[in-house]
Each structure stands twice: as structure tokens, then as C-alpha cells.
Motif scaffolding. Sequence first.
Motif, PDB file in Angstrom:
ATOM      1  N   GLN A 123       0.811  -1.209   0.000  1.00  0.00           N
ATOM      2  CA  GLN A 123       0.000   0.000   0.000  1.00  0.00           C
ATOM      3  C   GLN A 123       0.850   1.267   0.000  1.00  0.00           C
ATOM      4  OE1 GLN A 123      -2.571  -0.632   3.398  1.00  0.00           O
ATOM      5  NE2 GLN A 123      -4.106  -1.720   2.178  1.00  0.00           N
ATOM      6  N   GLY A 124       2.088   1.147   0.407  1.00  0.00           N
ATOM      7  CA  GLY A 124       2.960   2.324   0.431  1.00  0.00           C
ATOM      8  C   GLY A 124       3.739   2.523  -0.851  1.00  0.00           C
ATOM      9  N   ILE A 125       3.444   1.719  -1.890  1.00  0.00           N
ATOM     10  CA  ILE A 125       4.182   1.792  -3.142  1.00  0.00           C
ATOM     11  C   ILE A 125       3.451   2.677  -4.149  1.00  0.00           C
ATOM     12  CG2 ILE A 125       5.002   0.476  -5.141  1.00  0.00           C
ATOM     13  CD1 ILE A 125       6.623  -0.040  -2.687  1.00  0.00           C
ATOM     14  N   ALA A 126       4.202   3.552  -4.830  1.00  0.00           N
ATOM     15  CA  ALA A 126       3.671   4.351  -5.941  1.00  0.00           C
ATOM     16  C   ALA A 126       4.762   4.420  -7.001  1.00  0.00           C
ATOM     17  CB  ALA A 126       3.287   5.750  -5.460  1.00  0.00           C
ATOM     18  N   TRP A 127       4.476   3.850  -8.172  1.00  0.00           N
ATOM     19  CA  TRP A 127       5.486   3.753  -9.214  1.00  0.00           C
ATOM     20  C   TRP A 127       5.501   4.998 -10.103  1.00  0.00           C
ATOM     21  CZ3 TRP A 127       8.601  -0.261  -8.524  1.00  0.00           C
ATOM     22  CH2 TRP A 127       8.106  -1.422  -7.910  1.00  0.00           C
ATOM     23  N   PRO A 128       6.666   5.371 -10.603  1.00  0.00           N
ATOM     24  CA  PRO A 128       6.727   6.472 -11.576  1.00  0.00           C
ATOM     25  C   PRO A 128       6.154   6.027 -12.918  1.00  0.00           C
ATOM     26  CG  PRO A 128       8.887   5.478 -11.302  1.00  0.00           C
ATOM     27  CD  PRO A 128       8.000   4.857 -10.252  1.00  0.00           C
ATOM     28  N   ASP A 129       5.862   6.993 -13.780  1.00  0.00           N
ATOM     29  CA  ASP A 129       5.235   6.677 -15.066  1.00  0.00           C
ATOM     30  C   ASP A 129       6.133   5.837 -15.970  1.00  0.00           C
ATOM     31  OD1 ASP A 129       3.038   8.106 -14.268  1.00  0.00           O
ATOM     32  OD2 ASP A 129       3.623   9.952 -15.302  1.00  0.00           O
ATOM     33  N   THR A 130       7.430   5.865 -15.733  1.00  0.00           N
ATOM     34  CA  THR A 130       8.355   5.094 -16.567  1.00  0.00           C
ATOM     35  C   THR A 130       8.249   3.597 -16.324  1.00  0.00           C
ATOM     36  OG1 THR A 130      10.053   5.509 -14.889  1.00  0.00           O
ATOM     37  CG2 THR A 130      10.032   6.962 -16.823  1.00  0.00           C
ATOM     38  N   VAL A 177       1.521  -7.533 -13.113  1.00  0.00           N
ATOM     39  CA  VAL A 177       0.478  -6.760 -13.788  1.00  0.00           C
ATOM     40  C   VAL A 177       1.132  -5.637 -14.591  1.00  0.00           C
ATOM     41  CG1 VAL A 177      -1.226  -7.247 -11.986  1.00  0.00           C
ATOM     42  CG2 VAL A 177       0.170  -5.190 -11.820  1.00  0.00           C
ATOM     43  N   LEU A 178       0.416  -5.167 -15.610  1.00  0.00           N
ATOM     44  CA  LEU A 178       0.869  -4.047 -16.417  1.00  0.00           C
ATOM     45  C   LEU A 178      -0.141  -2.909 -16.342  1.00  0.00           C
ATOM     46  CD1 LEU A 178       2.088  -5.865 -19.680  1.00  0.00           C
ATOM     47  CD2 LEU A 178       3.463  -5.150 -17.704  1.00  0.00           C
ATOM     48  N   ARG A 179       0.298  -1.715 -16.622  1.00  0.00           N
ATOM     49  CA  ARG A 179      -0.609  -0.565 -16.618  1.00  0.00           C
ATOM     50  C   ARG A 179      -1.723  -0.737 -17.642  1.00  0.00           C
ATOM     51  NH1 ARG A 179       1.129   3.740 -13.636  1.00  0.00           N
ATOM     52  NH2 ARG A 179       3.376   3.861 -13.186  1.00  0.00           N
ATOM     53  N   SER A 180      -1.433  -1.452 -18.714  1.00  0.00           N
ATOM     54  CA  SER A 180      -2.415  -1.653 -19.774  1.00  0.00           C
ATOM     55  C   SER A 180      -3.477  -2.691 -19.410  1.00  0.00           C
ATOM     56  CB  SER A 180      -1.706  -2.068 -21.076  1.00  0.00           C
ATOM     57  OG  SER A 180      -0.796  -3.114 -20.845  1.00  0.00           O
ATOM     58  N   GLY A 181      -3.374  -3.281 -18.218  1.00  0.00           N
ATOM     59  CA  GLY A 181      -4.430  -4.152 -17.722  1.00  0.00           C
ATOM     60  C   GLY A 181      -4.121  -5.633 -17.703  1.00  0.00           C
ATOM     61  N   GLN A 182      -3.040  -6.050 -18.343  1.00  0.00           N
ATOM     62  CA  GLN A 182      -2.732  -7.481 -18.374  1.00  0.00           C
ATOM     63  C   GLN A 182      -2.304  -7.973 -16.990  1.00  0.00           C
ATOM     64  OE1 GLN A 182      -1.674  -5.346 -20.661  1.00  0.00           O
ATOM     65  NE2 GLN A 182      -2.771  -6.070 -22.468  1.00  0.00           N
ATOM     66  N   LEU A 209      -3.891  -6.252  -5.717  1.00  0.00           N
ATOM     67  CA  LEU A 209      -3.028  -5.432  -4.860  1.00  0.00           C
ATOM     68  C   LEU A 209      -1.920  -4.767  -5.676  1.00  0.00           C
ATOM     69  CD1 LEU A 209      -2.607  -7.736  -1.725  1.00  0.00           C
ATOM     70  CD2 LEU A 209      -3.794  -5.550  -1.817  1.00  0.00           C
ATOM     71  N   LEU A 210      -1.326  -5.515  -6.595  1.00  0.00           N
ATOM     72  CA  LEU A 210      -0.273  -4.959  -7.423  1.00  0.00           C
ATOM     73  C   LEU A 210      -0.813  -3.881  -8.358  1.00  0.00           C
ATOM     74  CD1 LEU A 210       1.680  -8.227  -8.338  1.00  0.00           C
ATOM     75  CD2 LEU A 210       2.405  -6.434  -6.745  1.00  0.00           C
ATOM     76  N   SER A 211      -2.009  -4.095  -8.889  1.00  0.00           N
ATOM     77  CA  SER A 211      -2.605  -3.109  -9.794  1.00  0.00           C
ATOM     78  C   SER A 211      -2.816  -1.775  -9.099  1.00  0.00           C
ATOM     79  CB  SER A 211      -3.939  -3.642 -10.341  1.00  0.00           C
ATOM     80  OG  SER A 211      -3.749  -4.747 -11.175  1.00  0.00           O
ATOM     81  N   ARG A 212      -3.166  -1.817  -7.838  1.00  0.00           N
ATOM     82  CA  ARG A 212      -3.418  -0.573  -7.099  1.00  0.00           C
ATOM     83  C   ARG A 212      -2.158   0.276  -6.961  1.00  0.00           C
ATOM     84  NH1 ARG A 212      -7.061  -3.151  -2.154  1.00  0.00           N
ATOM     85  NH2 ARG A 212      -8.845  -3.791  -3.462  1.00  0.00           N
ATOM     86  N   THR A 213      -0.988  -0.363  -7.001  1.00  0.00           N
ATOM     87  CA  THR A 213       0.247   0.415  -6.874  1.00  0.00           C
ATOM     88  C   THR A 213       0.558   1.185  -8.144  1.00  0.00           C
ATOM     89  OG1 THR A 213       1.748  -1.335  -7.689  1.00  0.00           O
ATOM     90  CG2 THR A 213       1.158  -1.389  -5.352  1.00  0.00           C
ATOM     91  N   LEU A 214      -0.137   0.873  -9.237  1.00  0.00           N
ATOM     92  CA  LEU A 214       0.115   1.534 -10.521  1.00  0.00           C
ATOM     93  C   LEU A 214      -0.870   2.669 -10.789  1.00  0.00           C
ATOM     94  CD1 LEU A 214       0.716  -1.708 -12.604  1.00  0.00           C
ATOM     95  CD2 LEU A 214       2.459  -0.033 -11.959  1.00  0.00           C
ATOM     96  N   ARG A 215      -1.813   2.890  -9.901  1.00  0.00           N
ATOM     97  CA  ARG A 215      -2.849   3.905 -10.122  1.00  0.00           C
ATOM     98  C   ARG A 215      -2.407   5.268  -9.635  1.00  0.00           C
ATOM     99  NH1 ARG A 215      -7.710   0.044  -7.807  1.00  0.00           N
ATOM    100  NH2 ARG A 215      -7.667  -1.466  -9.521  1.00  0.00           N
TER     101      ARG A 215
END
Length: 215
Positions: A123-130, A177-182, A209-215
Motif C-alpha cells: 500500500q505504500g508503493i507508488a510507481w513512476p510513469d516510466t 500486472v501491467l498498466r495496460s491491464g494485463q 493489490l499490485l494493480s493498485r500500486t500503478l494507479r
Amino acid sequence: MTTPDPVDPAAQTPDSLAAPAEAAASDPAFDADAASAEAARDADDDAASDALVAALMEIERHVSALGWDQPARLFALVRTADLVAVEPHLADALDAEHRPPDAISSIEQDTWHAGEDVVEALQGIAWPDTVEGCALAIERAFLPADAEAAVPDDRDEAARYVAEHPRRQDIRVVAGVLRSGQRQSLARLASDPDDLLGGPDLAPGLSELLSRTLR
């Protein structure tokens, strides 16, 4: 078992074969451009899913080589071409020249530690756009379905009960997971190390859970 009779293409008249295409072409609701665009999107989705699976298999091989009783490990997923553009010296190590253009590479997050609560740690993870996606390798113990009824309700007691149970099974899951939904996951049982399971719905909770870190 009765084998069905083979279909004779010659028995199908040209009119019957052409009818669906003619109907689609004459139907004002049929949009050839939209159908072509949808087919292209499906192809892109398939390519992204294949690239994700390939990246997860590399992660699984890496983690497997370290043996069992490993902590949870978090990986950023980036396009190999983008990584090599920033770090050209990695090209040979990644064999970038022979990889497809949409290949994905993983970068382990050495400073991340799950501790005792993976959910809270993620829950404390936030990824950069790269970063195109992320993956997690984690080991878990479980019991056969017919033995779950006796598991205590208390979390700590339940963990101790499962850990000490003679029918305990250990499993390693690598979900990505990928940002594109896969979404894809791989799993290997300690009791059957030669069999690698996989599929997009293998670990839905972990994938979410992993998808939420990409939002």
C-alpha cells in the motif's frame, strides 16, 4: 468414443459460404474500420500478455535458483528497449538485440521489505510513469481443502497451525500486472518442483493489490 465425420468443403455451396460476409458488408451497423481497430487491440493485448509471461518466467527462474524460504521480492517491470536506452551497458546482459520490441525486463527493488504484512507494505508503493508494471514473488503455505475447517480464527494461531501441520504444502507465486491491464501469475509447489502452473486468474487477490500500486 465415436469420431465425428469430417466436413467436406465441397459439400458447402459458394453461396452458403459467402452469405455471412455479404450480410456483414450490407449491414449498416458493421464498421470495418472499427473491426480492424479491435483486431489490432487484441493483437497488442496478446503481445503484452506474452511479454509479461516471459518476464515472470525470468523472475521465477531467478528466485527458484535461490531456493525456498525466501522473503517476498518486489520487481519493477520496464520495457527492455527503454531500459537499454537509459542504461546502454545493460544491452549485452539483457540480450536486447535478440528480444522482441515489446520485451519487458524486471528490476528488483532491493530496498523494499514486506515484513509481516505484505498488503500493508504494498500500500505504500507508488510507481513512476516510466514503470510499465510490477511483479511480486512470494511464498505461502496452505492446507488441503479438507483440512481447512480446523484452522484457528486467530491470525497468529492460524499461521502456527498451518506451519506445523503434517499436510502443509508450500507454494511460490510470482504475480505480475501491467498498466495496460494485463495480469499473469505463475506458481510452483515445493512438493512438485518440475511443474509450473500459470494463468491470468491464478492469484486474483495479489494481482489486484499490485494493480493498485500503478494507479
